[in-house]
Scaffold this active site. Structure first.
Site, PDB file in Angstrom:
ATOM      1  CB  SER A  61      43.653  47.399  17.111  1.00 19.16           C
ATOM      2  OG  SER A  61      43.389  48.448  18.012  1.00 19.16           O
ATOM      3  CE  LYS A  64      47.080  50.004  17.640  1.00 18.60           C
ATOM      4  NZ  LYS A  64      45.612  50.157  17.639  1.00 18.60           N
ATOM      5  CE1 TYR A 152      47.915  46.833  20.501  1.00 20.10           C
ATOM      6  CE2 TYR A 152      46.479  48.522  21.398  1.00 20.10           C
ATOM      7  CZ  TYR A 152      46.801  47.638  20.389  1.00 20.10           C
ATOM      8  OH  TYR A 152      46.020  47.579  19.258  1.00 20.10           O
ATOM      9  CG  ASN A 154      45.048  52.246  20.757  1.00 21.68           C
ATOM     10  OD1 ASN A 154      44.724  51.579  19.790  1.00 21.68           O
ATOM     11  ND2 ASN A 154      44.802  51.848  22.002  1.00 21.68           N
ATOM     12  CG  HIS A 287      46.761  43.642  15.612  1.00 23.25           C
ATOM     13  ND1 HIS A 287      45.848  44.167  16.497  1.00 23.25           N
ATOM     14  CD2 HIS A 287      47.938  44.259  15.890  1.00 23.25           C
ATOM     15  CE1 HIS A 287      46.451  45.073  17.259  1.00 23.25           C
ATOM     16  NE2 HIS A 287      47.733  45.138  16.916  1.00 23.25           N
ATOM     17  CG  ASP A 481      40.077  51.905  22.442  1.00 30.71           C
ATOM     18  OD1 ASP A 481      39.287  51.446  21.603  1.00 30.71           O
ATOM     19  OD2 ASP A 481      41.284  51.616  22.457  1.00 30.71           O
TER      20      ASP A 481
END
Length: 519
Positions: A61, A64, A152, A154, A287, A481
């Protein structure tokens, strides 16, 4: 050598023992200069291949922020894609989010990896681009109005990369490389959507010292949400690029790190793929990343021109490791605050009608309180005013009532203690029209279980544990995930005669998914 330099050296030496697993790599930079570049252990245990600063790993992640960087460089004004986004969500019954809502995780879209659980997925199952298109494209409702809260998702960033690709008429990986990776000097980094076919020689591992470490099996396809693979040296190049462009008002990272806000003007803690946090009063952006078998984290203190990167090929807490190094580099105390006792009356289950979720409170030792509301447990300490708090939440209790504040989510809500007998009459078959999924609830010798069948297959049986009248809990700690959704709250809806009419499943990542009883 200064005391801070000695503390940093000790902190780096401690990492392999504090955050145990097959291998890892860390870097610390100040003013663009590398203070530490260190790797240990093995990238592949069976192949006896050492972990090195050049080992390519999925940074998950952390991708992102790079997706948002590609958006700003390739498209410019995010609003230019708002109409295309609305067209992608053609079945939505509510006003659609804007592109900037996606970038700030304020879209109200449920996380699609959490929804896979309700669609029959198994942790080692396959997930293809067509599955993503069907799951996201079938969205009919949001779990809050866009811009009002943080959650959050994805899918926000998968949508971003798809829309950027459509507009440019070129593969997103090519856009990312030309617009961001090459200018930053990230020579080996590349978009690698297939988690089952990673570049390089590294293997990600599940397990621990008690169980042992086994290769993690991943068969999912992702893109702008988590598809970047990079080495420690690539991440060092990114941090040096950030420092080199720090004084340019139009610099890429400065545009990414602009202070975000919610629609009501309250400050947000997440924007353009970056979390905004602090360490001892020093502002940080960064992150983390997680996939089964992998953990990563980067942090940047702009005022100090200081950066930390941590990469693991196992599931140790990379965020805590990065904060450990950041505190050492800042000369901050690493010792925890003294523990104060907490009233045992806090413990119990509380229900929030606004989100539909449960808050579970339990003693965690050392005067701390474990609070499970999001994907994992927060550890709270008592304050002098009778509150219990962690960096992400503050609780105030008045008897059986909890007032909870989660500033990062822009959530202020009141929860009520729940208890009492549960009616075990929920067995049957249910259907969620929005997901096209079927739920089967069975009584297996007095223990209720749930299983989901849908577009992703035939899911395993999962236990349901009673909480209070018409409230159940379904733990889910392994998903496609990582981190997995955590605990799902299951609410029972009854008709006027008291019969079960439906079940509503919700977790922090995906709330209010209704399954109606089938005839």
């Amino acid at each position: 050598m200064t005391e801070i330099a000695r503390a940093l050296d000790r902190a780096i030496e401690d990492l392999p023992l504090l955050f145990r697993g097959p291998g890892g790599a860390v870097a610390v930079l100040r003013e663009g200069a590398v203070l530490a570049r260190h790797a240990w252990g093995y990238a592949d245990l069976a192949g006896r291949i050492p972990f090195s600063p050049r080992t390519l790993v999925p940074v998950c992640s952390i991708t992102k922020q790079f997706t948002c960087a590609a958006l700003l460089e390739e498209v410019g004004d995010p609003a230019a894609l708002d109409a295309a986004l609305a067209a992608r969500l053609a079945l939505l019954h509510e006003p659609p989010p804007r592109i900037v809502d996606l970038c700030h995780n304020q879209s109200g879209l449920r996380d699609y990896w959490a929804l896979t659980v309700l669609c029959g997925a198994t942790p080692e199952g396959a997930f293809r681009p067509a599955d993503a298109a069907a799951l996201i494209g079938g969205t009919r409702s949001l779990h809050f109005p866009p811009g009002t809260q943080y959650s959050y998702s994805n899918g926000n960033f998968r949508l971003l990369s798809d829309l950027i690709e459509d507009r440019a008429g070129r593969p997103f990986g090519e856009i990312l490389r030309r617009r961001v990776l090459e200018p930053a000097g990230m020579e080996e980094a590349r978009l690698n959507p297939e988690t089952g076919d990673l570049p390089g020689e590294a293997v990600g591992y599940e397990g621990n010292e008690a169980f042992g470490y086994v290769p993690a099996v991943n068969r999912i396809h992702w893109t702008g949400d988590a598809g970047l693979c990079a080495s420690l040296d690539d991440m060092i190049a990114w941090e040096r690029f950030i420092d080199a462009t720090r004084q340019d008002a139009a610099g890429l990272y400065r545009r990414l790190a602009v202070a975000p806000a919610f629609a009501d003007g309250r400050p947000a803690r997440y924007g353009f793929g970056l979390a905004h946090l602090d360490s001892g009063g020093v502002g940080l952006t960064g992150h983390g990343g997680a996939l089964r078998g992998w953990r990563s984290q980067r942090l940047h203190a702009a005022a100090e021109r200081l950066s930390v990167v941590v990469l693991f090929n196992h599931a140790a807490e990379a965020r805590e490791a990065a904060l450990h190094l950041m505190r050492a580099a800042l000369g901050q105390e690493l010792a925890s605050a003294p523990a104060a006792g907490l009233d045992a009356a806090w413990a119990g289950a509380y229900h929030d009608e606004a989100t539909g979720l449960l808050l579970d409170l339990a003693a965690a030792g050392g005067g701390r309180l474990s609070a499970r509301f999001a994907t994992g447990a927060d550890l709270l300490r008592s304050g002098p005013d009778g509150t219990a708090a962690s960096p992400s939440m503050t609780l105030r209790r008045d008897g059986d009532i909890i007032d909870m504040e989660r500033p990062g989510d822009n959530l202020r809500t009141r929860l009520y203690r729940v208890e009492g007998p549960v009616r075990p009459d929920i067995a049957g078959r249910f259907h969620a029209a929005e997901l096209g999924a079927t739920l089967t609830v069975t009584d297996a010798g007095g223990i209720m279980h749930a299983a989901f069948d849908g577009m992703l297959g035939r899911g395993p049986m999962q236990p349901l544990y009673p909480v209070a009248a018409d409230l159940w809990r379904m733990p889910c700690q392994r998903g496609m995930d990582a981190p997995a959704p955590g605990d799902w709250t299951v609410r029972v809806a009854r008709d006027q005669g008291g019969a079960v009419a439906g079940l509503t499943f919700g977790c922090w990542l995906a709330r209010r998914v209704r399954f109606e009883r089938m005839a």
